[in-house]
Design an enzyme around this catalytic site. Structure first.
Site, short mmCIF file in Angstrom:
data_model
loop_
_atom_site.label_atom_id
_atom_site.label_comp_id
_atom_site.label_asym_id
_atom_site.label_seq_id
_atom_site.Cartn_x
_atom_site.Cartn_y
_atom_site.Cartn_z
N THR A 83 -2.01 2.19 -1.30
CA THR A 83 -1.47 1.07 -0.50
C THR A 83 -2.60 0.35 0.22
O THR A 83 -3.64 0.94 0.51
CB THR A 83 -0.42 1.56 0.53
OG1 THR A 83 0.11 0.41 1.23
CG2 THR A 83 -0.98 2.54 1.54
N ASP B 249 7.15 0.00 -3.06
CA ASP B 249 7.53 -1.41 -2.95
C ASP B 249 8.76 -1.47 -2.05
O ASP B 249 9.70 -0.68 -2.23
CB ASP B 249 7.82 -2.01 -4.32
CG ASP B 249 7.78 -3.53 -4.25
OD1 ASP B 249 6.85 -4.07 -3.62
OD2 ASP B 249 8.69 -4.18 -4.79
N ALA B 250 8.71 -2.36 -1.06
CA ALA B 250 9.80 -2.38 -0.07
C ALA B 250 10.22 -3.82 0.22
O ALA B 250 9.54 -4.78 -0.17
CB ALA B 250 9.31 -1.72 1.22
P1 IMP Z 1 5.49 -4.52 -0.08
O1 IMP Z 1 6.16 -3.24 -0.43
O2 IMP Z 1 4.15 -4.30 0.53
O3 IMP Z 1 5.52 -5.53 -1.17
O4 IMP Z 1 6.34 -5.01 1.14
C1 IMP Z 1 7.15 -6.06 1.19
C2 IMP Z 1 7.25 -6.62 2.57
O5 IMP Z 1 8.44 -6.14 3.17
C3 IMP Z 1 6.14 -6.27 3.54
O6 IMP Z 1 5.02 -7.09 3.40
C4 IMP Z 1 6.85 -6.52 4.86
O7 IMP Z 1 6.85 -7.90 5.11
C5 IMP Z 1 8.27 -6.06 4.55
N1 IMP Z 1 8.47 -4.67 4.97
C6 IMP Z 1 8.54 -3.58 4.18
N2 IMP Z 1 8.72 -2.47 4.90
C7 IMP Z 1 8.75 -2.87 6.20
C8 IMP Z 1 8.90 -2.17 7.42
O8 IMP Z 1 9.02 -0.93 7.49
N3 IMP Z 1 8.89 -2.93 8.52
C9 IMP Z 1 8.77 -4.29 8.51
N4 IMP Z 1 8.62 -4.99 7.39
C10 IMP Z 1 8.61 -4.28 6.22
#
Ligand code: IMP
Length: 187
Positions: free
Chosen positions: A9, A66-67
């Site tokens: 990450t 991925d979130a």
């Molecule tokens: P990725 O998994 O890095 O693509 O995350 C997608 C986006 O979701 C992140 O850049 C944050 O903007 C948002 N996100 C994911 N998890 C969280 C969290 O635990 N708190 C706040 N924003 C989150």
């Protein structure tokens, strides 16, 4: 048995949360940030592809995550676009979109992608329910945390400590599923 996994990450907040969670399950966490192509697709597709790509490259077991934030009244937006929307529209823009909206229901979802050499990738989904607050509150956490209100605590994620958030967050749920499988069924 001494179990170790490498979390791929670039997000130091995610790393800190994962360290706290893996600690509970007795798994050593290593960290690397080689970067990988993020496909356009569902959380599962992005996590599967990324996990396979990185484990092939580093030749060891790894996880990626991925979130996203899925807002019900916006039909799941920003969802898989959460990262881009956070940078462009920001939390203020989300609040404007929801200005006169009474249905504030939202979910954070997290998908862990695991892969190891000569294996097919596997995914673990976690989610947490909440409400989009009427204003940003708190300066803990990152990104959408100050917007994500949790009734049980009467606080936003932005007002919770990492330990409190780790008790029940989307990342706790996905990482716990992975940690149990990894320690009980892997190998
Ligand atoms: P990725 O998994 O890095 O693509 O995350 C997608 C986006 O979701 C992140 O850049 C944050 O903007 C948002 N996100 C994911 N998890 C969280 C969290 O635990 N708190 C706040 N924003 C989150």
């Amino acid at each position: 048995m001494d179990l170790t996994i490498t979390f791929i990450t670039s997000n130091k907040h995610k790393l800190k949360e994962a360290e706290g969670i893996f600690n509970i399950f007795g798994i050593n966490l290593e960290h690397e940030n080689p970067g990988y192509p993020e496909l356009q697709g569902s959380l599962e597709e992005v996590a599967s592809y990324g996990a396979k790509y990185v484990s092939d490259k580093l030749e060891k077991p790894i996880i990626v995550e991925d979130a996203g934030l899925f807002i019900k009244s916006l039909n799941g937006f920003p969802g898989v676009y959460s990262s881009y929307v956070q940078e462009t529209l920001t939390n203020k823009g989300i609040l404007k979109l929801l200005k006169d909206e009474t249905d504030r229901y939202a979910e954070f979802r997290s998908c862990i992608g695991f892969c190891a050499p000569n294996l097919e990738p596997k995914t673990f989904l976690g989610s947490v329910k909440g409400l989009i607050s009427l204003e940003e509150k708190g300066s803990n956490g990152f990104a959408y945390d100050p917007l994500f209100y949790v009734e049980k605590y009467n606080k936003t994620f932005g007002e919770l400590t990492t330990n409190e958030k780790n008790n029940f967050s989307h990342r706790r749920n996905s990482l716990e599923k992975f940690a149990k499988w990894y320690s009980e069924e892997y190998k």
